[in-house]
Design a protein around this motif. Structure first.
Motif, PDB file in Angstrom:
ATOM      1  N   GLY A 242      -5.364  15.237   5.179  1.00  0.00           N
ATOM      2  CA  GLY A 242      -6.355  14.290   4.695  1.00  0.00           C
ATOM      3  C   GLY A 242      -6.025  13.721   3.334  1.00  0.00           C
ATOM      4  O   GLY A 242      -6.535  12.656   2.961  1.00  0.00           O
ATOM      5  N   SER A 243      -5.170  14.410   2.584  1.00  0.00           N
ATOM      6  CA  SER A 243      -4.816  13.951   1.238  1.00  0.00           C
ATOM      7  C   SER A 243      -3.558  13.096   1.218  1.00  0.00           C
ATOM      8  O   SER A 243      -3.197  12.558   0.166  1.00  0.00           O
ATOM      9  CB  SER A 243      -4.612  15.159   0.320  1.00  0.00           C
ATOM     10  OG  SER A 243      -3.388  15.825   0.627  1.00  0.00           O
ATOM     11  N   LEU A 244      -2.880  12.969   2.340  1.00  0.00           N
ATOM     12  CA  LEU A 244      -1.627  12.207   2.361  1.00  0.00           C
ATOM     13  C   LEU A 244      -1.858  10.703   2.470  1.00  0.00           C
ATOM     14  O   LEU A 244      -0.888   9.924   2.483  1.00  0.00           O
ATOM     15  CB  LEU A 244      -0.732  12.695   3.512  1.00  0.00           C
ATOM     16  CG  LEU A 244      -0.198  14.119   3.352  1.00  0.00           C
ATOM     17  CD1 LEU A 244       0.660  14.519   4.536  1.00  0.00           C
ATOM     18  CD2 LEU A 244       0.594  14.274   2.052  1.00  0.00           C
ATOM     19  N   VAL A 245      -3.073  10.289   2.584  1.00  0.00           N
ATOM     20  CA  VAL A 245      -3.566   8.904   2.526  1.00  0.00           C
ATOM     21  C   VAL A 245      -2.558   7.865   3.018  1.00  0.00           C
ATOM     22  O   VAL A 245      -2.302   7.759   4.199  1.00  0.00           O
ATOM     23  CB  VAL A 245      -4.114   8.593   1.114  1.00  0.00           C
ATOM     24  CG1 VAL A 245      -5.429   9.330   0.895  1.00  0.00           C
ATOM     25  CG2 VAL A 245      -3.137   8.978   0.008  1.00  0.00           C
ATOM     26  N   ASN A 246      -1.970   7.079   2.109  1.00  0.00           N
ATOM     27  CA  ASN A 246      -1.111   5.972   2.542  1.00  0.00           C
ATOM     28  C   ASN A 246       0.118   6.447   3.307  1.00  0.00           C
ATOM     29  O   ASN A 246       0.596   5.769   4.226  1.00  0.00           O
ATOM     30  CB  ASN A 246      -0.677   5.128   1.344  1.00  0.00           C
ATOM     31  CG  ASN A 246       0.124   5.927   0.323  1.00  0.00           C
ATOM     32  OD1 ASN A 246      -0.394   6.884  -0.240  1.00  0.00           O
ATOM     33  ND2 ASN A 246       1.368   5.558   0.081  1.00  0.00           N
ATOM     34  N   GLN A 247       0.645   7.624   2.958  1.00  0.00           N
ATOM     35  CA  GLN A 247       1.815   8.123   3.678  1.00  0.00           C
ATOM     36  C   GLN A 247       1.449   8.466   5.123  1.00  0.00           C
ATOM     37  O   GLN A 247       2.181   8.136   6.062  1.00  0.00           O
ATOM     38  CB  GLN A 247       2.387   9.357   2.974  1.00  0.00           C
ATOM     39  CG  GLN A 247       2.947   9.078   1.583  1.00  0.00           C
ATOM     40  CD  GLN A 247       4.339   8.452   1.622  1.00  0.00           C
ATOM     41  OE1 GLN A 247       4.669   7.702   2.534  1.00  0.00           O
ATOM     42  NE2 GLN A 247       5.157   8.771   0.643  1.00  0.00           N
ATOM     43  N   ALA A 248       0.310   9.125   5.309  1.00  0.00           N
ATOM     44  CA  ALA A 248      -0.135   9.448   6.660  1.00  0.00           C
ATOM     45  C   ALA A 248      -0.482   8.189   7.434  1.00  0.00           C
ATOM     46  O   ALA A 248      -0.114   8.036   8.611  1.00  0.00           O
ATOM     47  CB  ALA A 248      -1.345  10.389   6.595  1.00  0.00           C
ATOM     48  N   SER A 249      -1.184   7.268   6.778  1.00  0.00           N
ATOM     49  CA  SER A 249      -1.580   6.033   7.447  1.00  0.00           C
ATOM     50  C   SER A 249      -0.359   5.199   7.843  1.00  0.00           C
ATOM     51  O   SER A 249      -0.308   4.618   8.934  1.00  0.00           O
ATOM     52  CB  SER A 249      -2.499   5.217   6.540  1.00  0.00           C
ATOM     53  OG  SER A 249      -2.915   4.029   7.158  1.00  0.00           O
ATOM     54  N   GLY A 250       0.635   5.164   6.956  1.00  0.00           N
ATOM     55  CA  GLY A 250       1.852   4.430   7.278  1.00  0.00           C
ATOM     56  C   GLY A 250       2.551   5.003   8.495  1.00  0.00           C
ATOM     57  O   GLY A 250       3.037   4.265   9.366  1.00  0.00           O
TER      58      GLY A 250
ATOM     59  N   ALA B 279       6.960   5.509  11.973  1.00  0.00           N
ATOM     60  CA  ALA B 279       8.074   5.869  11.094  1.00  0.00           C
ATOM     61  C   ALA B 279       7.710   7.109  10.281  1.00  0.00           C
ATOM     62  O   ALA B 279       6.560   7.308   9.897  1.00  0.00           O
ATOM     63  CB  ALA B 279       8.416   4.712  10.161  1.00  0.00           C
ATOM     64  N   VAL B 280       8.706   7.950  10.029  1.00  0.00           N
ATOM     65  CA  VAL B 280       8.497   9.159   9.240  1.00  0.00           C
ATOM     66  C   VAL B 280       8.909   8.889   7.805  1.00  0.00           C
ATOM     67  O   VAL B 280      10.070   8.573   7.544  1.00  0.00           O
ATOM     68  CB  VAL B 280       9.315  10.337   9.814  1.00  0.00           C
ATOM     69  CG1 VAL B 280       9.152  11.567   8.943  1.00  0.00           C
ATOM     70  CG2 VAL B 280       8.879  10.637  11.250  1.00  0.00           C
TER      71      VAL B 280
ATOM     72  N   PRO C 265       6.578   3.926  -2.058  1.00  0.00           N
ATOM     73  CA  PRO C 265       7.095   3.233  -0.877  1.00  0.00           C
ATOM     74  C   PRO C 265       6.610   1.798  -0.724  1.00  0.00           C
ATOM     75  O   PRO C 265       7.243   1.001  -0.028  1.00  0.00           O
ATOM     76  CB  PRO C 265       6.595   4.099   0.286  1.00  0.00           C
ATOM     77  CG  PRO C 265       5.409   4.817  -0.250  1.00  0.00           C
ATOM     78  CD  PRO C 265       5.723   5.067  -1.692  1.00  0.00           C
ATOM     79  N   SER C 266       5.497   1.450  -1.388  1.00  0.00           N
ATOM     80  CA  SER C 266       4.883   0.146  -1.138  1.00  0.00           C
ATOM     81  C   SER C 266       4.676  -0.709  -2.385  1.00  0.00           C
ATOM     82  O   SER C 266       4.170  -1.825  -2.277  1.00  0.00           O
ATOM     83  CB  SER C 266       3.518   0.334  -0.461  1.00  0.00           C
ATOM     84  OG  SER C 266       3.617   1.134   0.691  1.00  0.00           O
TER      85      SER C 266
END
Length: 382
Positions: free
Chosen positions: A203-211, A217-218, A227-228
Motif C-alpha cells: 500500500g505504500s509503494l504508491v506510484n511504483q505499484a500503480s505503474g 512492467a517491473v 522514474p517519472s
C-alpha cells in the motif's frame, strides 16, 4: 488529550505493535505493556546502543507505558491477562497464529468477555495463507519488492536504513484502531482490526505499484533518480551532492536560470517534464557542469531563494539541527534514558502534554496487579 480515558492492553513486542501503542499513549491512552517475566520485549536486548535500563531501540517505541510481567503459561497470570483484556478498550497483539488462542486471549475469547473491544492483530503476512510465516521487517522489504527498487542501478538490492515497513504498519494499525473506536462511538460495538507488513508495504509503494499494475512492467533500481520526474535526484556539486526536486516546468526554468543556463528551460529536449525524463542523461550532465562551480550548501541557499526545492544531503545530526532551526522542537526530555523524538502530531485544542520515560521491565508490576485484582476499580490511571 484526544484519547484520555482509553485503556490499551499491549500484548505486542519488537517494533510495529509497540510503536502503534506508543502513538496511542502519546494521544492520551493509558497503555499497559505485558512482558515476559525476566526477559521482556525482544528489543530490550537489541544493542548497542544501551541505556541505563535497556536499549535505545526499545526506548524508541515504548514511552509512556506501564510494564507488567505476566507469564501466560501460569494460570494466575493468565487470569490477570484475561482480566486486562476484558477491561481494555483496545487490545493490540502480534503473536503467531493460534498462540494467544492457547491462552484464551484470542479475539473470540476476548470479545465474549468484552463485546466493545477493538482488537488489533498485526502479522507479517496476514491470517490466511501466510498465517504460519514469521514476519520481520527486513524479510518483508526483500520479498515485498522494496529492496528491488532501492539502490544503485548496477548494484545489489538494498534495504531502507530503518525498519520502514514496521513503521508504516504501525501507522496503519493506529489508523485502523482509531477508525474502529469511532465506529464504536456510533453503535457501541467493537471489532477486530487486522494489518500485516506485506499489505502495508504494498500500500505504500504508491506510484511504483500503480505503474506496475497499469503497464505490467517491473520497476527497477534507479539510485536517487525518480522514474517519472526530472530533475528529481541528487546532483554533484563542487564538494558533494545536492538534492534537487523540480516538480513542474516553472521550477525547472528557475533552476536553469539560477545555474546560468536559461536556455535549458526552453530547449525542446528539456522544456517539459516528459522531455526531461526522456533526455535525463544529457540534462544531468549539463546541470552538473554548472553546479560544479560552487559547493552544495551555496547551491541549496541560492536555489531555495528562487523557489527551487533543494537541499544539501545531511546526516541525522544535521536533520535534528534543521528541525531545531525551523522551530519544530524535535526532541523531548523524559527524565531518564534516551531523549525521545517528539510526536509529529500537533493539535490546536488537545495538545500532547505527557511524555513519560519508557518503563523498566516490570516497573509497574505491583500497581497493575493490584488494580487487576480489585473488582471495584475499573479505571487504570497513568
Amino acid at each position: 488529550m484526544p484519547l484520555d480515558g482509553i485503556l490499551v492492553a499491549d500484548f505486542s513486542r519488537v517494533l510495529a505493535g509497540p510503536l502503534a501503542t506508543a502513538t496511542l499513549a502519546d494521544l492520551g491512552a493509558t497503555v499497559v505493556k505485558v512482558e515476559r517475566p525476566g526477559q521482556g520485549d525482544d528489543t530490550r536486548h537489541w544493542g548497542p546502543p544501551w541505556t541505563e535500563s535497556s536499549s535505545s531501540y526499545f526506548e524508541s517505541a515504548n514511552r509512556s507505558k506501564h510494564s507488567v510481567e505476566l507469564d501466560l503459561a501460569d494460570p494466575g497470570d493468565r487470569a490477570l491477562a484475561a482480566e486486562l483484556a476484558a477491561r481494555a478498550d483496545v487490545v493490540i497483539e502480534n503473536f503467531r497464529d493460534g498462540a494467544l488462542a492457547r491462552h484464551g486471549l484470542d479475539y473470540d475469547a476476548v470479545r465474549a468477555a468484552n463485546p466493545a473491544v477493538v482488537y488489533c492483530s498485526i502479522t507479517g503476512f496476514g491470517s490466511a495463507g501466510g498465517a504460519a510465516l514469521a514476519g520481520y521487517d527486513f524479510l518483508v522489504q526483500a520479498v515485498g519488492g522494496l529492496m528491488s527498487i532501492t539502490g544503485e542501478a548496477d548494484g545489489q538490492p538494498v534495504k531502507a536504513g530503518v525498519a520502514l515497513v514496521d513503521v508504516l504498519t504501525s501507522k496503519d494499525a493506529v489508523v485502523g484502531v482509531l477508525a474502529a473506536l469511532r465506529s464504536r462511538d456510533v453503535d457501541g460495538v467493537g471489532q477486530r482490526v487486522e494489518v500485516n507488513l506485506l499489505s502495508s508495504l504494498l500500500g505504500s509503494l504508491v506510484n511504483q505499484a500503480s505503474g506496475h499494475l497499469s503497464t505490467g512492467a517491473v520497476p527497477t533500481r534507479m539510485g536517487n533518480r525518480h522514474p517519472s520526474i526530472a530533475p528529481y535526484e541528487t546532483l554533484a556539486c563542487a564538494d558533494g551532492p545536492v538534492a534537487i526536486c523540480c516538480g513542474n516546468d516553472a521550477q525547472f526554468r528557475a533552476l536553469a536560470a539560477e545555474v546560468g543556463a536559461p536556455g535549458l528551460g526552453t530547449d525542446p529536449r528539456f522544456a517539459t517534464n516528459a522531455a526531461r525524463v526522456e533526455h535525463r542523461s544529457l540534462l544531468i550532465a549539463a546541470l552538473e557542469e554548472r553546479l560544479a562551480t560552487a559547493d552544495a550548501a551555496e547551491w541549496s541557499d541560492r536555489l531555495q531563494r528562487v523557489g527551487v526545492p533543494a537541499g544539501r544531503v545531511g546526516d541525522l545530526a544535521d536533520a535534528f539541527a534543521l528541525a531545531e532551526q525551523l522551530g519544530l522542537d524535535p526532541t523531548v526530555d523524559v527524565g531518564r534514558g534516551t531523549p525521545q523524538v517528539r510526536s509529529p502530531l500537533r493539535f490546536s485544542a488537545t495538545p500532547i502534554t505527557r511524555y513519560d520515560a519508557p518503563p523498566r521491565l516490570g516497573e509497574h508490576n505491583t500497581q497493575v496487579r493490584q488494580w487487576l485484582a480489585d473488582d471495584d476499580s475499573k479505571e487504570m490511571h497513568p
